[in-house]
Design a protein around this motif. Structure first.
Motif, PDB file in Angstrom:
ATOM      1  N   PHE A 234      11.078   4.353  -3.834  1.00  0.00           N
ATOM      2  CA  PHE A 234      10.884   5.414  -2.853  1.00  0.00           C
ATOM      3  C   PHE A 234      10.422   6.657  -3.618  1.00  0.00           C
ATOM      4  CE2 PHE A 234      12.323   8.836   0.014  1.00  0.00           C
ATOM      5  CZ  PHE A 234      11.809   8.380   1.219  1.00  0.00           C
ATOM      6  N   THR A 235       9.302   7.227  -3.208  1.00  0.00           N
ATOM      7  CA  THR A 235       8.679   8.297  -3.985  1.00  0.00           C
ATOM      8  C   THR A 235       8.415   9.514  -3.113  1.00  0.00           C
ATOM      9  OG1 THR A 235       7.595   6.598  -5.327  1.00  0.00           O
ATOM     10  CG2 THR A 235       6.777   8.840  -5.554  1.00  0.00           C
ATOM     11  N   VAL A 236       8.722  10.699  -3.637  1.00  0.00           N
ATOM     12  CA  VAL A 236       8.513  11.947  -2.905  1.00  0.00           C
ATOM     13  C   VAL A 236       7.750  12.918  -3.796  1.00  0.00           C
ATOM     14  CG1 VAL A 236       9.596  13.860  -1.666  1.00  0.00           C
ATOM     15  CG2 VAL A 236      10.696  11.605  -1.684  1.00  0.00           C
ATOM     16  N   LEU A 237       6.746  13.580  -3.231  1.00  0.00           N
ATOM     17  CA  LEU A 237       6.028  14.630  -3.947  1.00  0.00           C
ATOM     18  C   LEU A 237       6.510  15.991  -3.467  1.00  0.00           C
ATOM     19  CD1 LEU A 237       3.697  15.470  -5.912  1.00  0.00           C
ATOM     20  CD2 LEU A 237       2.280  15.698  -3.865  1.00  0.00           C
ATOM     21  N   TYR A 238       6.894  16.854  -4.421  1.00  0.00           N
ATOM     22  CA  TYR A 238       7.249  18.237  -4.124  1.00  0.00           C
ATOM     23  C   TYR A 238       6.181  19.154  -4.704  1.00  0.00           C
ATOM     24  CZ  TYR A 238      11.784  16.319  -2.885  1.00  0.00           C
ATOM     25  OH  TYR A 238      12.784  15.587  -2.293  1.00  0.00           O
TER      26      TYR A 238
ATOM     27  N   ALA B 137       6.512  24.954  -5.472  1.00  0.00           N
ATOM     28  CA  ALA B 137       7.622  25.785  -5.001  1.00  0.00           C
ATOM     29  C   ALA B 137       8.854  24.958  -4.647  1.00  0.00           C
ATOM     30  CB  ALA B 137       7.188  26.609  -3.792  1.00  0.00           C
ATOM     31  N   GLY B 138       8.803  23.633  -4.856  1.00  0.00           N
ATOM     32  CA  GLY B 138       9.956  22.797  -4.562  1.00  0.00           C
ATOM     33  C   GLY B 138      10.060  22.347  -3.121  1.00  0.00           C
ATOM     34  N   LYS B 139       8.951  22.349  -2.379  1.00  0.00           N
ATOM     35  CA  LYS B 139       8.949  21.890  -0.991  1.00  0.00           C
ATOM     36  C   LYS B 139       8.245  20.526  -0.896  1.00  0.00           C
ATOM     37  CE  LYS B 139      10.871  25.680   0.480  1.00  0.00           C
ATOM     38  NZ  LYS B 139      10.145  26.614   1.354  1.00  0.00           N
ATOM     39  N   GLU B 140       8.789  19.659  -0.058  1.00  0.00           N
ATOM     40  CA  GLU B 140       8.216  18.326   0.075  1.00  0.00           C
ATOM     41  C   GLU B 140       6.803  18.382   0.648  1.00  0.00           C
ATOM     42  OE1 GLU B 140       9.083  14.165   2.492  1.00  0.00           O
ATOM     43  OE2 GLU B 140      10.790  15.290   1.679  1.00  0.00           O
ATOM     44  N   VAL B 141       5.926  17.548   0.079  1.00  0.00           N
ATOM     45  CA  VAL B 141       4.545  17.420   0.561  1.00  0.00           C
ATOM     46  C   VAL B 141       4.395  16.112   1.334  1.00  0.00           C
ATOM     47  CG1 VAL B 141       2.106  17.270  -0.097  1.00  0.00           C
ATOM     48  CG2 VAL B 141       3.659  18.758  -1.386  1.00  0.00           C
ATOM     49  N   TRP B 142       4.796  15.014   0.732  1.00  0.00           N
ATOM     50  CA  TRP B 142       4.777  13.708   1.387  1.00  0.00           C
ATOM     51  C   TRP B 142       5.758  12.775   0.698  1.00  0.00           C
ATOM     52  CZ3 TRP B 142       3.574  10.874  -2.745  1.00  0.00           C
ATOM     53  CH2 TRP B 142       2.531  11.264  -3.591  1.00  0.00           C
TER      54      TRP B 142
ATOM     55  N   THR C 154       0.818  -1.207   0.000  1.00  0.00           N
ATOM     56  CA  THR C 154       0.000   0.000   0.000  1.00  0.00           C
ATOM     57  C   THR C 154       0.852   1.257   0.000  1.00  0.00           C
ATOM     58  OG1 THR C 154      -0.144  -0.082   2.411  1.00  0.00           O
ATOM     59  CG2 THR C 154      -1.901  -1.146   1.170  1.00  0.00           C
ATOM     60  N   GLY C 155       2.105   1.170   0.410  1.00  0.00           N
ATOM     61  CA  GLY C 155       2.984   2.330   0.418  1.00  0.00           C
ATOM     62  C   GLY C 155       2.448   3.429   1.325  1.00  0.00           C
ATOM     63  N   ALA C 156       2.690   3.319   2.616  1.00  0.00           N
ATOM     64  CA  ALA C 156       2.169   4.293   3.569  1.00  0.00           C
ATOM     65  C   ALA C 156       2.683   5.699   3.279  1.00  0.00           C
ATOM     66  CB  ALA C 156       2.553   3.877   4.988  1.00  0.00           C
ATOM     67  N   VAL C 157       1.822   6.689   3.469  1.00  0.00           N
ATOM     68  CA  VAL C 157       2.171   8.083   3.221  1.00  0.00           C
ATOM     69  C   VAL C 157       2.781   8.695   4.478  1.00  0.00           C
ATOM     70  CG1 VAL C 157       1.289  10.362   2.602  1.00  0.00           C
ATOM     71  CG2 VAL C 157       0.333   8.313   1.534  1.00  0.00           C
ATOM     72  N   ASP C 158       3.942   9.333   4.329  1.00  0.00           N
ATOM     73  CA  ASP C 158       4.676   9.934   5.443  1.00  0.00           C
ATOM     74  C   ASP C 158       4.808  11.434   5.184  1.00  0.00           C
ATOM     75  OD1 ASP C 158       6.398  10.688   7.448  1.00  0.00           O
ATOM     76  OD2 ASP C 158       8.085   9.464   6.777  1.00  0.00           O
ATOM     77  N   THR C 159       4.283  12.254   6.093  1.00  0.00           N
ATOM     78  CA  THR C 159       4.357  13.715   5.939  1.00  0.00           C
ATOM     79  C   THR C 159       5.309  14.358   6.943  1.00  0.00           C
ATOM     80  OG1 THR C 159       2.431  14.034   7.396  1.00  0.00           O
ATOM     81  CG2 THR C 159       2.003  13.827   5.028  1.00  0.00           C
ATOM     82  N   ALA C 160       6.114  13.541   7.618  1.00  0.00           N
ATOM     83  CA  ALA C 160       7.002  14.067   8.661  1.00  0.00           C
ATOM     84  C   ALA C 160       8.020  15.061   8.123  1.00  0.00           C
ATOM     85  CB  ALA C 160       7.716  12.921   9.370  1.00  0.00           C
ATOM     86  N   GLN C 161       8.384  14.934   6.834  1.00  0.00           N
ATOM     87  CA  GLN C 161       9.394  15.817   6.251  1.00  0.00           C
ATOM     88  C   GLN C 161       8.763  16.928   5.405  1.00  0.00           C
ATOM     89  OE1 GLN C 161      12.605  15.412   7.067  1.00  0.00           O
ATOM     90  NE2 GLN C 161      11.950  13.693   8.336  1.00  0.00           N
ATOM     91  N   ALA C 162       7.461  17.116   5.520  1.00  0.00           N
ATOM     92  CA  ALA C 162       6.767  18.134   4.725  1.00  0.00           C
ATOM     93  C   ALA C 162       7.399  19.511   4.933  1.00  0.00           C
ATOM     94  CB  ALA C 162       5.290  18.183   5.092  1.00  0.00           C
TER      95      ALA C 162
END
Length: 287
Positions: free
Chosen positions: A157-161, A164-169, A44-52
């Motif tokens: 490993f996947t990251v959404l920015y 503005a180039g800031k991490e979302v999740w 399922t690939g859990a969503v992590d927002t700790a680094q948002a």
């Protein structure tokens, strides 16, 4: 001995794909087999927002033609960055879904697969030649440093920015990216239609109306310029630039409290403006 080794591989975590880099050097296929059982633990690939809110890495990546590009070159819309490798079975399995997502989100979001193959394009090109990835962008991490920079425990490993180039999740493990619910929610950027910024020493101001104009006055009114305003003004750590004739403007807006140094008035936004190479700092508000 073979049964003991199989038991060890089954118990390995998702990072099995990451550990397979040593096998990549030797061009061994075994890691693909060991990665498959481990991936089942994170289907399922859990969503992590700790680094948002963390800025995107600034390192450069290689295109197939040898040219270099950074993630900043894709700003202006959300960017989905997927770390993958040809030897990672779950990575390979989810790439068609990522490519379909790239097609569905064309013009709205960039989907970028950054290969972690240590053998570089010699390994990646043959893989791309036999796959039908027509819509996502494929880049190569020549230094092999991105996974470490992001703290990725394994692949995929996947990251959404955001625009503005800031991490979302971030997501550790595969997902069905193009299926309903497969792409985690992308928060809508806070926007404004009219915005004013002001600063002191030297005094400056600009007033903006989206889709209209930006009227700039700087150095206590000694310098003035007018620019075409963007169609949308992102207010959550957003930025934009404009040019008109001999004048160039770049503006960054952060949603952090600010107080005017002369009047003491409180504002909701901190604004940095660069006009023709000169930088100005101040505050801003929605009108």
């Amino acid at each position: 001995m073979r049964s003991v080794m199989f038991a060890i591989l089954v118990l390995m975590p998702l990072s099995a794909c990451g550990k397979a880099k040593e096998a990549d050097k030797a061009d061994a296929p075994a890691p693909q087999e060991s990665a498959a059982p481990a991936a089942k633990k994170a289907e399922t690939g859990a969503v992590d927002t700790a680094q948002a809110g963390t800025p995107a890495p600034t390192q450069a990546f290689a295109r197939e033609d040898g040219s270099k590009v950074t993630l900043a070159d894709f700003r202006g819309k959300p960017v989905l960055v997927n770390l993958w490798a040809t030897w990672c079975a779950p990575c390979v399995a989810e790439m068609p879904a990522l490519d379909r997502l790239a097609k569905a989100k064309a013009g709205e979001m960039a989907v970028i697969g950054i290969s972690q193959d240590l053998q570089g394009w010699d390994k990646v090109k043959p893989f791309l030649a036999k796959t039908n990835l027509q819509h996502m962008t494929i880049l190569l991490d020549e230094e092999g440093a991105l996974a470490t920079t992001l703290g990725a425990p394994g692949l995929p490993f996947t990251v959404l920015y955001d625009a503005a180039g800031k991490e979302v999740w971030r997501v550790n493990g595969p997902r069905e990216w193009d299926q309903p619910g497969g792409l985690p929610a992308i928060p809508a950027a806070e926007t404004a239609t009219r915005f004013r910024a002001i600063g002191q020493e030297p005094g400056w101001t600009f007033t903006l109306e989206t889709g209209g104009t930006i009227a700039v006055s700087a150095d206590y009114g000694e310098k003035t310029a007018t620019f075409k305003a963007p169609a949308r003004l992102p207010l959550t750590d957003g930025s934009f630039s404009a040019a008109e004739g001999e004048h160039a403007l770049a503006v960054s807006i952060a949603k952090t409290a600010c107080a005017d140094t002369m009047s003491g008035k409180a504002f909701d936004y901190t604004v940095s403006m660069e006009l023709d190479g000169k930088r100005y700092e101040g505050c801003g508000e929605v009108l």
